[in-house]
Scaffold this motif. Structure first.
Motif, mmCIF file in Angstrom:
data_model
loop_
_atom_site.group_PDB
_atom_site.id
_atom_site.type_symbol
_atom_site.label_atom_id
_atom_site.label_comp_id
_atom_site.label_asym_id
_atom_site.label_seq_id
_atom_site.Cartn_x
_atom_site.Cartn_y
_atom_site.Cartn_z
ATOM 1 N N GLU A 65 0.833 -1.207 0.000
ATOM 2 C CA GLU A 65 0.000 0.000 0.000
ATOM 3 C C GLU A 65 0.864 1.253 0.000
ATOM 4 O OE1 GLU A 65 -3.576 -2.218 2.491
ATOM 5 O OE2 GLU A 65 -2.480 -0.577 3.446
ATOM 6 N N LEU A 66 1.890 1.269 0.828
ATOM 7 C CA LEU A 66 2.795 2.424 0.873
ATOM 8 C C LEU A 66 3.504 2.618 -0.465
ATOM 9 C CD1 LEU A 66 4.281 1.932 4.441
ATOM 10 C CD2 LEU A 66 2.796 3.817 3.698
ATOM 11 N N SER A 67 3.829 1.519 -1.136
ATOM 12 C CA SER A 67 4.473 1.640 -2.444
ATOM 13 C C SER A 67 3.533 2.305 -3.445
ATOM 14 C CB SER A 67 4.956 0.282 -2.951
ATOM 15 O OG SER A 67 3.883 -0.513 -3.392
ATOM 16 N N MET A 68 2.242 2.017 -3.351
ATOM 17 C CA MET A 68 1.271 2.685 -4.231
ATOM 18 C C MET A 68 1.205 4.176 -3.912
ATOM 19 S SD MET A 68 -0.144 0.568 -6.335
ATOM 20 C CE MET A 68 1.021 -0.771 -6.461
ATOM 21 N N LEU A 69 1.219 4.513 -2.630
ATOM 22 C CA LEU A 69 1.134 5.918 -2.237
ATOM 23 C C LEU A 69 2.357 6.721 -2.678
ATOM 24 C CD1 LEU A 69 -0.349 5.614 1.361
ATOM 25 C CD2 LEU A 69 -1.430 6.681 -0.621
ATOM 26 N N THR A 70 3.524 6.094 -2.680
ATOM 27 C CA THR A 70 4.729 6.830 -3.057
ATOM 28 C C THR A 70 4.920 6.900 -4.571
ATOM 29 O OG1 THR A 70 6.129 4.872 -2.817
ATOM 30 C CG2 THR A 70 5.942 6.337 -0.900
ATOM 31 N N THR A 71 4.268 6.028 -5.322
ATOM 32 C CA THR A 71 4.439 6.039 -6.770
ATOM 33 C C THR A 71 3.262 6.643 -7.523
ATOM 34 O OG1 THR A 71 3.624 3.763 -6.953
ATOM 35 C CG2 THR A 71 6.008 4.064 -6.787
ATOM 36 N N GLU A 72 2.075 6.651 -6.937
ATOM 37 C CA GLU A 72 0.882 7.201 -7.582
ATOM 38 C C GLU A 72 0.533 8.534 -6.925
ATOM 39 O OE1 GLU A 72 -0.852 5.895 -10.201
ATOM 40 O OE2 GLU A 72 0.670 4.327 -10.297
ATOM 41 N N GLY A 74 -1.195 11.762 -5.605
ATOM 42 C CA GLY A 74 -2.543 12.159 -5.240
ATOM 43 C C GLY A 74 -3.342 11.153 -4.437
ATOM 44 N N LEU A 75 -2.899 9.900 -4.365
ATOM 45 C CA LEU A 75 -3.636 8.938 -3.545
ATOM 46 C C LEU A 75 -3.573 9.385 -2.085
ATOM 47 C CD1 LEU A 75 -2.627 5.401 -4.869
ATOM 48 C CD2 LEU A 75 -4.790 6.587 -5.184
ATOM 49 N N GLY A 76 -4.698 9.436 -1.440
ATOM 50 C CA GLY A 76 -4.742 9.810 -0.035
ATOM 51 C C GLY A 76 -4.587 11.295 0.221
ATOM 52 N N GLY A 77 -4.575 12.099 -0.819
ATOM 53 C CA GLY A 77 -4.458 13.545 -0.651
ATOM 54 C C GLY A 77 -3.042 14.055 -0.850
ATOM 55 N N GLN A 78 -2.811 15.273 -0.416
ATOM 56 C CA GLN A 78 -1.533 15.943 -0.653
ATOM 57 C C GLN A 78 -0.710 16.176 0.615
ATOM 58 O OE1 GLN A 78 -0.463 16.506 -3.787
ATOM 59 N NE2 GLN A 78 -2.351 15.520 -4.435
ATOM 60 N N ASP A 79 -1.184 15.712 1.751
ATOM 61 C CA ASP A 79 -0.450 15.921 3.001
ATOM 62 C C ASP A 79 0.946 15.308 2.895
ATOM 63 O OD1 ASP A 79 0.507 15.656 5.768
ATOM 64 O OD2 ASP A 79 -1.546 16.111 6.345
ATOM 65 N N PRO A 80 1.976 16.028 3.320
ATOM 66 C CA PRO A 80 3.329 15.451 3.289
ATOM 67 C C PRO A 80 3.484 14.213 4.175
ATOM 68 C CG PRO A 80 3.439 17.823 3.647
ATOM 69 C CD PRO A 80 1.996 17.424 3.747
ATOM 70 N N ASP A 81 2.611 14.063 5.183
ATOM 71 C CA ASP A 81 2.705 12.933 6.106
ATOM 72 C C ASP A 81 2.132 11.682 5.446
ATOM 73 O OD1 ASP A 81 2.624 11.059 8.135
ATOM 74 O OD2 ASP A 81 1.752 12.430 9.608
ATOM 75 N N LEU A 82 3.007 10.763 5.098
ATOM 76 C CA LEU A 82 2.609 9.532 4.428
ATOM 77 C C LEU A 82 1.690 8.686 5.309
ATOM 78 C CD1 LEU A 82 3.077 8.212 1.711
ATOM 79 C CD2 LEU A 82 5.093 7.115 2.656
ATOM 80 N N GLY A 83 1.874 8.733 6.606
ATOM 81 C CA GLY A 83 0.993 8.004 7.513
ATOM 82 C C GLY A 83 -0.435 8.515 7.445
ATOM 83 N N GLU A 84 -0.597 9.826 7.385
ATOM 84 C CA GLU A 84 -1.922 10.429 7.270
ATOM 85 C C GLU A 84 -2.539 10.114 5.908
ATOM 86 O OE1 GLU A 84 -5.358 12.656 8.226
ATOM 87 O OE2 GLU A 84 -3.856 11.601 9.404
ATOM 88 N N ARG A 85 -1.746 10.181 4.855
ATOM 89 C CA ARG A 85 -2.256 9.845 3.527
ATOM 90 C C ARG A 85 -2.688 8.385 3.463
ATOM 91 N NH1 ARG A 85 2.387 11.821 -0.204
ATOM 92 N NH2 ARG A 85 1.461 10.256 -1.566
#
Length: 190
Positions: A65-72, A74-85
């Motif tokens: 899931e984290l790999s999707m968030l770092t490569t795609e 806008g997933l989870g919004g624009q917050d710099p905090d990956l945990g929040e996204r």
């Protein structure tokens, strides 16, 4: 390739591959490097997913899931905090692009070998598996910014108003700018 790669880019790629253990000190591909090359992910994200197998099935799913968030973007919004996204994305991934990305992450996780005995690891710990040279320690505050120094020697800053600025340690996944002026765009507390 039709044109030779710029030497600086080639050197950085080799440094990154060595940092995650995909190449040994003599530049030979390691067993981990062979496993990483089989995944349809950038090297850091692939490392995170493969190494999560040392912990648990849950860790592998979260790493995917984290790999999707770092490569795609806008997933989870624009917050710099990956945990929040990650939290926002998994809460609202019911249909559309977000559900498709979550499904892709699940499919990737099912392909992975899990050798760990259900050992817990935080999201920040998972990210550090793929970005070991970007772990950073808080160094102080100046002019409304909290400064962190990464393992690789670079500096990155977070606005003093952002919740990540309270963390003593973070992983700086992505940042913009050079030297002391780099601003964190994606990171997570560890």
């Amino acid at each position: 390739m039709l044109d030779p790669l710029p030497l600086a880019h080639l050197s950085q790629a080799q440094t990154d591959l060595k940092a995650v253990g995909a190449l040994n000190d003599t530049g030979q591909v390691t067993e981990l490097g062979r496993k990483l090359s089989a995944l349809p992910l950038p090297i850091r994200e692939a490392t995170m997913v493969v190494r999560a197998g040392d912990f648990s099935k849950v860790a592998v799913q979260q790493a995917a899931e984290l790999s999707m968030l770092t490569t795609e973007r806008g997933l989870g919004g624009q917050d710099p905090d990956l945990g929040e996204r990650h939290r926002l994305w998994t809460e609202r991934a019911k249909s559309g692009r977000e559900a498709k990305a979550l499904s892709m992450a699940s499919g990737l996780a099912r392909r992975m070998v899990v050798t760990g005995a259900d050992t817990e690891i935080t999201l920040g710990g998972l990210i550090s598996l793929g970005f070991p040279d970007r772990m950073a320690q808080r160094r102080g505050e100046r002019d409304g910014w909290v400064r962190y120094r990464m393992v690789n020697g670079r500096a990155v800053s977070v606005s003093v108003d952002h919740p990540l600025a309270k963390a003593p340690y973070i992983v700086a996944v992505d940042f913009q700018g050079k030297a002391e002026a780099a601003r964190l765009t994606t990171g997570i507390a560890i």
